[in-house]
Design a protein around this motif. Structure first.
Motif, PDB file in Angstrom:
ATOM      1  N   ILE A   4       0.841  -1.201   0.000  1.00 54.29           N
ATOM      2  CA  ILE A   4       0.000   0.000   0.000  1.00 54.29           C
ATOM      3  C   ILE A   4       0.877   1.253   0.000  1.00 54.29           C
ATOM      4  CG2 ILE A   4      -1.743   1.312   1.266  1.00 54.29           C
ATOM      5  CD1 ILE A   4      -2.831  -1.342   2.337  1.00 54.29           C
ATOM      6  N   HIS A   5       1.951   1.212   0.775  1.00 51.39           N
ATOM      7  CA  HIS A   5       2.885   2.338   0.855  1.00 51.39           C
ATOM      8  C   HIS A   5       3.451   2.664  -0.536  1.00 51.39           C
ATOM      9  CE1 HIS A   5       6.131   4.711   2.930  1.00 51.39           C
ATOM     10  NE2 HIS A   5       6.777   4.419   1.810  1.00 51.39           N
ATOM     11  N   GLU A   6       3.976   1.644  -1.204  1.00 50.71           N
ATOM     12  CA  GLU A   6       4.555   1.880  -2.524  1.00 50.71           C
ATOM     13  C   GLU A   6       3.484   2.235  -3.549  1.00 50.71           C
ATOM     14  OE1 GLU A   6       7.588   2.329  -2.554  1.00 50.71           O
ATOM     15  OE2 GLU A   6       8.073   1.376  -0.637  1.00 50.71           O
ATOM     16  N   THR A   7       2.269   1.732  -3.358  1.00 47.84           N
ATOM     17  CA  THR A   7       1.159   2.118  -4.230  1.00 47.84           C
ATOM     18  C   THR A   7       0.887   3.613  -4.124  1.00 47.84           C
ATOM     19  OG1 THR A   7       0.108  -0.059  -4.159  1.00 47.84           O
ATOM     20  CG2 THR A   7      -1.319   1.806  -4.661  1.00 47.84           C
ATOM     21  N   GLY A   8       1.003   4.167  -2.915  1.00 48.22           N
ATOM     22  CA  GLY A   8       0.829   5.609  -2.756  1.00 48.22           C
ATOM     23  C   GLY A   8       1.809   6.390  -3.615  1.00 48.22           C
ATOM     24  N   HIS A   9       3.078   5.952  -3.605  1.00 43.46           N
ATOM     25  CA  HIS A   9       4.069   6.582  -4.483  1.00 43.46           C
ATOM     26  C   HIS A   9       3.661   6.437  -5.948  1.00 43.46           C
ATOM     27  CE1 HIS A   9       7.146   7.651  -1.594  1.00 43.46           C
ATOM     28  NE2 HIS A   9       7.240   6.415  -1.122  1.00 43.46           N
ATOM     29  N   ALA A  10       3.218   5.233  -6.305  1.00 46.02           N
ATOM     30  CA  ALA A  10       2.893   4.950  -7.713  1.00 46.02           C
ATOM     31  C   ALA A  10       1.664   5.713  -8.182  1.00 46.02           C
ATOM     32  CB  ALA A  10       2.687   3.451  -7.902  1.00 46.02           C
ATOM     33  N   LEU A  11       0.659   5.866  -7.316  1.00 40.46           N
ATOM     34  CA  LEU A  11      -0.530   6.629  -7.694  1.00 40.46           C
ATOM     35  C   LEU A  11      -0.146   8.066  -8.045  1.00 40.46           C
ATOM     36  CD1 LEU A  11      -3.163   5.433  -5.045  1.00 40.46           C
ATOM     37  CD2 LEU A  11      -2.967   4.736  -7.443  1.00 40.46           C
ATOM     38  N   TYR A  12       0.800   8.612  -7.307  1.00 36.49           N
ATOM     39  CA  TYR A  12       1.299   9.962  -7.596  1.00 36.49           C
ATOM     40  C   TYR A  12       1.900   9.995  -9.004  1.00 36.49           C
ATOM     41  CZ  TYR A  12       3.777  14.397  -6.458  1.00 36.49           C
ATOM     42  OH  TYR A  12       4.245  15.696  -6.414  1.00 36.49           O
ATOM     43  N   GLU A  13       2.823   9.076  -9.289  1.00 32.55           N
ATOM     44  CA  GLU A  13       3.494   9.075 -10.589  1.00 32.55           C
ATOM     45  C   GLU A  13       2.517   8.770 -11.726  1.00 32.55           C
ATOM     46  OE1 GLU A  13       6.580   9.873 -11.342  1.00 32.55           O
ATOM     47  OE2 GLU A  13       7.443  10.085  -9.326  1.00 32.55           O
ATOM     48  N   GLN A  14       1.608   7.819 -11.513  1.00 32.80           N
ATOM     49  CA  GLN A  14       0.640   7.488 -12.555  1.00 32.80           C
ATOM     50  C   GLN A  14      -0.362   8.617 -12.786  1.00 32.80           C
ATOM     51  OE1 GLN A  14      -1.089   3.681 -11.374  1.00 32.80           O
ATOM     52  NE2 GLN A  14       0.472   2.542 -12.512  1.00 32.80           N
ATOM     53  N   GLY A  15      -0.481   9.515 -11.807  1.00 31.29           N
ATOM     54  CA  GLY A  15      -1.428  10.620 -11.921  1.00 31.29           C
ATOM     55  C   GLY A  15      -0.871  11.866 -12.570  1.00 31.29           C
ATOM     56  N   ILE A  16       0.438  11.880 -12.842  1.00 32.08           N
ATOM     57  CA  ILE A  16       1.054  13.047 -13.481  1.00 32.08           C
ATOM     58  C   ILE A  16       0.541  13.187 -14.911  1.00 32.08           C
ATOM     59  CG2 ILE A  16       3.247  14.027 -14.298  1.00 32.08           C
ATOM     60  CD1 ILE A  16       4.605  12.661 -11.909  1.00 32.08           C
ATOM     61  N   SER A  17       0.304  14.408 -15.320  1.00 32.81           N
ATOM     62  CA  SER A  17      -0.188  14.670 -16.672  1.00 32.81           C
ATOM     63  C   SER A  17       0.708  14.026 -17.723  1.00 32.81           C
ATOM     64  CB  SER A  17      -0.253  16.184 -16.925  1.00 32.81           C
ATOM     65  OG  SER A  17      -0.520  16.446 -18.286  1.00 32.81           O
ATOM     66  N   MET A  18       0.096  13.279 -18.642  1.00 31.22           N
ATOM     67  CA  MET A  18       0.858  12.643 -19.715  1.00 31.22           C
ATOM     68  C   MET A  18       1.512  13.675 -20.633  1.00 31.22           C
ATOM     69  SD  MET A  18       0.833   9.385 -19.228  1.00 31.22           S
ATOM     70  CE  MET A  18       1.486   8.819 -20.800  1.00 31.22           C
ATOM     71  N   ASN A  19       1.037  14.911 -20.577  1.00 31.35           N
ATOM     72  CA  ASN A  19       1.659  15.977 -21.371  1.00 31.35           C
ATOM     73  C   ASN A  19       3.095  16.256 -20.921  1.00 31.35           C
ATOM     74  OD1 ASN A  19      -0.676  16.417 -22.908  1.00 31.35           O
ATOM     75  ND2 ASN A  19      -1.499  17.866 -21.412  1.00 31.35           N
ATOM     76  N   PHE A  20       3.426  15.806 -19.708  1.00 33.84           N
ATOM     77  CA  PHE A  20       4.754  16.081 -19.155  1.00 33.84           C
ATOM     78  C   PHE A  20       5.776  15.007 -19.528  1.00 33.84           C
ATOM     79  CE2 PHE A  20       2.884  18.556 -15.278  1.00 33.84           C
ATOM     80  CZ  PHE A  20       2.482  19.566 -16.137  1.00 33.84           C
ATOM     81  N   GLU A  21       5.324  13.923 -20.173  1.00 31.98           N
ATOM     82  CA  GLU A  21       6.225  12.834 -20.512  1.00 31.98           C
ATOM     83  C   GLU A  21       7.430  13.349 -21.294  1.00 31.98           C
ATOM     84  OE1 GLU A  21       6.454   9.959 -19.463  1.00 31.98           O
ATOM     85  OE2 GLU A  21       6.894   8.445 -20.954  1.00 31.98           O
ATOM     86  N   GLY A  22       8.619  12.894 -20.877  1.00 25.56           N
ATOM     87  CA  GLY A  22       9.841  13.290 -21.559  1.00 25.56           C
ATOM     88  C   GLY A  22      10.407  14.622 -21.104  1.00 25.56           C
ATOM     89  N   THR A  23       9.768  15.260 -20.113  1.00 26.81           N
ATOM     90  CA  THR A  23      10.255  16.537 -19.581  1.00 26.81           C
ATOM     91  C   THR A  23      10.613  16.374 -18.108  1.00 26.81           C
ATOM     92  OG1 THR A  23       8.215  17.491 -18.660  1.00 26.81           O
ATOM     93  CG2 THR A  23       8.509  17.615 -21.069  1.00 26.81           C
ATOM     94  N   PRO A  24      11.344  17.325 -17.537  1.00 25.42           N
ATOM     95  CA  PRO A  24      11.683  17.236 -16.114  1.00 25.42           C
ATOM     96  C   PRO A  24      10.485  17.463 -15.193  1.00 25.42           C
ATOM     97  CG  PRO A  24      12.520  19.281 -17.043  1.00 25.42           C
ATOM     98  CD  PRO A  24      12.026  18.462 -18.194  1.00 25.42           C
ATOM     99  N   LEU A  25       9.311  17.760 -15.766  1.00 31.20           N
ATOM    100  CA  LEU A  25       8.111  17.924 -14.940  1.00 31.20           C
ATOM    101  C   LEU A  25       7.471  16.583 -14.604  1.00 31.20           C
ATOM    102  CD1 LEU A  25       6.343  20.953 -16.693  1.00 31.20           C
ATOM    103  CD2 LEU A  25       8.232  20.959 -15.050  1.00 31.20           C
ATOM    104  N   ALA A  26       7.911  15.515 -15.282  1.00 30.67           N
ATOM    105  CA  ALA A  26       7.280  14.201 -15.109  1.00 30.67           C
ATOM    106  C   ALA A  26       7.846  13.465 -13.901  1.00 30.67           C
ATOM    107  CB  ALA A  26       7.471  13.370 -16.373  1.00 30.67           C
ATOM    108  N   GLN A  27       7.767  14.120 -12.743  1.00 26.26           N
ATOM    109  CA  GLN A  27       8.228  13.541 -11.486  1.00 26.26           C
ATOM    110  C   GLN A  27       7.585  14.304 -10.338  1.00 26.26           C
ATOM    111  OE1 GLN A  27      12.474  14.080 -11.476  1.00 26.26           O
ATOM    112  NE2 GLN A  27      12.353  16.291 -11.312  1.00 26.26           N
ATOM    113  N   GLY A  28       7.653  13.735  -9.146  1.00 29.26           N
ATOM    114  CA  GLY A  28       7.049  14.386  -7.987  1.00 29.26           C
ATOM    115  C   GLY A  28       7.745  15.681  -7.625  1.00 29.26           C
TER     116      GLY A  28
END
Length: 501
Positions: free
Chosen positions: A262-286
């Motif tokens: 569950i703990h690691e899922t919390g991290h993953a939900l954050y990353e999976q929730g980032i806008s796909m428009n940010f893919e390939g840019t430094p914005l694609a992270q927490g």
């Protein structure tokens, strides 16, 4: 300007991909790689770091950033393009301070150190990895010296939690400790909670299936992720379409795999929730280590250890393990999973004492970096702090100074403060979510997590690192970082559990 921005994004995309290739190599090393591959993996990761560092310090990036400076000022502050330029400039200005050869050498050393740590922990022998850790300390100090700083730990902290310094964190942690210790002491004076129901035999296969069902219901997208076993649970990302988590299973304690998942899922939900428009840019992270950790702690503790959560899931757990839980009431189980008890292992610690574990590590890191503590004396210093701060200690290195992977896989300094910042922020974000959506607790009780997940995506996840941690906290919650919601949450929850005034 659009052409120059497009050219900049092309460079940044290559850096993004190189970093994710390294993440894939790291994931493999921590999951399926045979130990015979360690030496070669160290070379491979060192090479990848060298190539990535050379790419992200390319003078063309600096030239483009200079030429885009006036354009950045003309853009709305909250625009994606302005954020890309801002974050790229910060990363570039930090990266150019450090030689690529140094980074490659350090990463190769840390990869070797990880493999030695695995063996040292298994053998319960700190001396096996002592010389490696001494070298890591040297690398950590050298790295910090590449940057101007008030305290030698500040550049290391800033890498994970932008804007945070020793000067800010020391009083924050001191104030928190003063609030927590009386609460822990009041609970310690009571009869201990019986948690024997959690320490029976729980076959791995059944644990695995139950855990998968839970994290899927929380919202983890298995089309963009997977769950595997490892020595030390973690989340990693190779793209916004590939966010993976790991856990470890103990058949004599069903909480280990479940709550780490569950703990690691919390991290993953954050990353999976980032806008796909940010893919390939430094914005694609927490936004920061602390903000990231807030999500793992929110889902693990505030949600996953709540009474409402288990009002929904406990019948399913009883059906999975009928012999173990048939005669155990929900109230007994709930008290067991929230038992407050001094412990040796940080990852097993309850919500109240957990921060004491983090603060011990934070203080020891500062002592090492400042030269007041030698690596050879670290095991004994560790035991002394556990005796004085938590009231327990173990002569075994495996459950002491060797228990955390952080110092054996990364720098000394800059990692542990994020855990306590995350605890504080978890309650602050959840409190804001409740103000906006007061029915969330009832929905959790019904096994519905979409509203909470949706609020977090809308107000936090989608933005990635478009805003600084301080800005995203203010935008999402309406206030700066504050310990008040966290302390109120702990006092209410554990006050009820232990009938405290």
């Amino acid at each position: 300007m659009q052409d120059k921005l497009k050219e900049l994004k092309s460079y940044l995309s290559e850096v993004y991909d190189l970093n994710n290739i390294s993440a894939l190599l790291n994931w493999d090393q921590n999951t399926f790689m045979p130990k015979g591959g360690a030496t070669a993996r160290g070379r491979q990761l060192g090479l990848m770091e060298k190539i990535a560092h050379e790419k992200k310090t390319d003078r063309e990036i600096g030239r483009l950033l200079d030429e885009l400076a006036s354009y950045e000022k003309s853009l709305p502050v909250d625009s994606q393009d302005a954020a890309v330029i801002r974050v790229a400039r910060r990363q570039y200005e930090k990266a150019v301070q450090v030689p690529a050869s140094f980074m490659a050498e350090m990463v190769s050393h840390l990869t070797d150190t990880y493999q030695v740590w695995v063996e040292a922990r298994s053998a319960n022998d700190f001396t096996k990895v002592q010389s490696y850790l001494e070298k890591t300390l040297d690398y950590s100090r050298q790295y910090a010296e590449y940057f101007p700083h008030e305290h030698i730990a500040d550049p290391l902290i800033d890498d994970s939690d932008e804007g945070m310094t020793v000067e800010v964190l020391r009083p924050l942690f001191s104030d928190l400790r003063k609030q927590l210790v009386p609460l822990v002491k009041a609970i310690a004076e009571q009869d201990p909670v019986d948690d024997s129901c959690l320490k029976k035999h729980f076959p791995e296969q059944e644990q695995w299936k139950f855990g998968l069902d839970v994290i899927r219901q929380l919202g983890y997208d298995f089309d963009r992720g997977r769950l595997d076993k490892t020595h030390h649970p973690f989340m990693t990302k190779f793209s916004l379409g590939d966010v993976r988590i790991t856990t470890r299973v103990k058949e004599n304690n069903m909480t280990e795999a479940l709550f780490s998942s569950i703990h690691e899922t919390g991290h993953a939900l954050y990353e999976q929730g980032i806008s796909m428009n940010f893919e390939g840019t430094p914005l694609a992270q927490g936004a920061s280590s602390g903000v990231h950790e807030s999500q793992s702690r929110l889902w693990e503790n505030i949600v996953g250890r709540s009474y409402g959560f288990w009002k929904h899931f406990y019948p399913k757990l009883q059906a999975t393990f009928p012999e173990q839980f048939r005669r155990v009431s929900l109230d007994t189980f709930y008290r067991a999973i929230n038992k407050v008890e001094p412990s040796l292992i940080r990852t097993d610690a309850d919500e109240l004492t957990y921060n004491l574990h983090v603060m011990i590590r934070f203080d020891l890191e500062l002592d090492l970096l400042e030269g007041r503590l030698a690596v050879k004396d670290l095991p004994e210093a560790w035991r002394e702090r556990y005796k004085s701060d938590i009231g327990v200690f173990d002569p075994k290195d495996a459950d002491g100074v060797l228990q955390d992977v952080h110092w054996y896989f990364g720098n000394i300094g800059g990692a542990f403060q994020g855990y306590t910042l995350g605890n504080i922020l978890s309650a602050q974000f959840y409190d804001a979510a409740l103000r906006a959506k007061p029915n969330i607790p009832n929905q959790i009780q019904d096994g519905e997590f979409g509203v909470l997940h949706g609020w977090l995506k809308e107000n936090l996840y989608q933005y990635g690192s478009q805003y600084t941690a301080a800005d995203i906290v203010k935008r999402a919650t309406g206030s700066d970082l504050t310990v008040k919601p966290y302390l109120a949450y702990l006092q209410e929850k554990f006050g009820k559990l232990y009938s405290l005034k």
